[in-house]
Design an enzyme around this catalytic site. Structure first.
Site, short mmCIF file in Angstrom:
data_model
loop_
_atom_site.label_atom_id
_atom_site.label_comp_id
_atom_site.label_asym_id
_atom_site.label_seq_id
_atom_site.Cartn_x
_atom_site.Cartn_y
_atom_site.Cartn_z
N HIS A 272 36.71 34.11 33.26
CA HIS A 272 35.49 33.72 33.97
C HIS A 272 35.45 32.21 34.17
CE1 HIS A 272 34.11 37.74 33.22
NE2 HIS A 272 34.19 37.57 31.92
N GLU B 287 30.60 34.47 27.24
CA GLU B 287 30.22 35.78 26.72
C GLU B 287 30.69 35.93 25.29
OE1 GLU B 287 32.37 38.10 29.66
OE2 GLU B 287 33.77 38.80 28.16
N HIS C 127 41.00 37.18 28.75
CA HIS C 127 40.52 38.19 27.81
C HIS C 127 40.55 39.58 28.41
CE1 HIS C 127 36.95 37.08 30.15
NE2 HIS C 127 36.48 38.29 29.89
N ARG D 72 40.25 38.52 38.19
CA ARG D 72 41.21 39.44 37.59
C ARG D 72 42.60 38.82 37.69
NH1 ARG D 72 40.10 44.00 40.55
NH2 ARG D 72 38.42 44.58 39.18
#
Ligand code: ZN
Length: 317
Positions: A102, A120, A177, A197
């Site tokens: 991200h 996150e 991740h 991605r």
């Protein structure tokens, strides 16, 4: 504030997302509808255009959390953000998720029409024995990262870290991740849905590969990655009946709360998100059970809890 005049606890109807990698546990373990074998995400506390929780409270029946955020700012405390700042999900991965990264706020604002970046963190509700997650990578320099990505040296590049039930992991923006098959996770994150991605194991969905975002991934991946041993926190032996802080960063603080019997929690200034992961009980004379998500308003005063409950809570900075 006394019991009569304070704002009510806000109960939310979650938003369920079907995903190619999803499973059936969000229905069988948590009781969420619909029954399906590809339920990937439950957005438990969400105020995003891709998923907006609807209030269960009779007095706000049918109202979304994003509308309540705009119309009743006094429920939430002192925030000047247009959007509700956090997003709380439960994720059931029946198969491996794609390997992703991200952006941070600065990159997202510039390149994604003013969207937020995404910090996150994951609380591992359940996972197989000997499970590993993807967190970080093994490239030492940006050149090495580029070379490994362009030559498809995924096994060399991707860093896997062992995890157990009850572990907690912070994923900074720029961290490569992926959640792996068999993991059931509670995710607390910035209110953003921007994902790049990097690699999808060469899989086909409906006969074609899913879109990759190699250029954006290389732009935002941090090199070198944060060390693996600084990534995982064990939460097994935390004291009961108190808010145990797991992480505090610039966007949120996340707590674990194990209630056994009766307990009183005090939390003021900001609102507090709560998600029940196990057990059943009562919060201020309202019954709660596994799978419930609710928000304690700001300046609520003492919260009385009773029962046997495992809760992950969070507040926003
Ligand atoms: Zn992510």
């Amino acid at each position: 504030m006394n019991n009569q005049s304070r704002f009510p606890i806000l109960f939310l109807n979650p938003v369920l997302k079907q995903m190619v990698w999803g499973g059936s546990r969000l229905h069988t373990d948590f009781g969420y509808e619909p029954e399906a074998d590809n339920l990937g995400e439950c957005w438990g506390i969400a105020a995003h255009s891709n998923g907006d929780s609807v209030l269960k409270n009779l007095e706000f029946s049918g109202m979304t959390l994003s509308k309540l955020w705009k119309e009743k700012p006094e429920f939430f405390g002192k925030y000047d953000t247009e959007q509700f700042p956090l997003l709380i999900k439960i994720i059931d991965a029946k198969s491996d998720l794609s390997i992703q990264v991200h952006p941070d706020d600065a990159y997202a604002q510039k390149n994604e029409n003013g969207a937020l970046g995404k910090m996150e963190c994951w609380y591992i509700i359940d996972c197989p024995e000997d499970a590993v997650l993807v967190a970080g990578h093994n490239a030492e320099t940006a050149e090495e990262l580029k070379e490994m990505v362009h030559n498809g040296k995924w096994d060399e590049l991707i860093r896997k870290i062992p995890i157990q039930k009850g572990d907690f992991i912070q994923i900074d923006p720029g961290t490569v991740h992926a959640i792996t098959a068999g993991c059931l996770i509670l995710e607390t994150q910035q209110n953003s849905d921007i994902t790049y991605r990097l690699y999808d194991y060469g899989r086909m969905v409906d006969g074609k590969p899913r879109e990759l975002h190699i250029r954006q991934s290389l732009d935002v991946i941090q090199v070198p990655a944060k060390s693996a041993k600084d990534s995982v926190l064990k939460t097994g032996d935390l004291p009961k009946n108190q808010l145990n802080q797991l992480i505090s960063c610039q966007y949120y603080t996340v707590y674990k709360l194990n209630v056994s019997g009766k307990c009183s929690i005090s939390h003021n200034e900001s609102f507090l998100n709560m998600s029940v992961l196990e057990g059943s009980g009562i919060v201020d004379s309202i019954s709660i059970k596994k799978g419930d998500h609710f928000i304690i308003p700001a300046d609520y005063g003492t919260i009385e809890l009773e029962g046997e409950l495992e809760i992950i809570a969070s507040d926003a900075k």
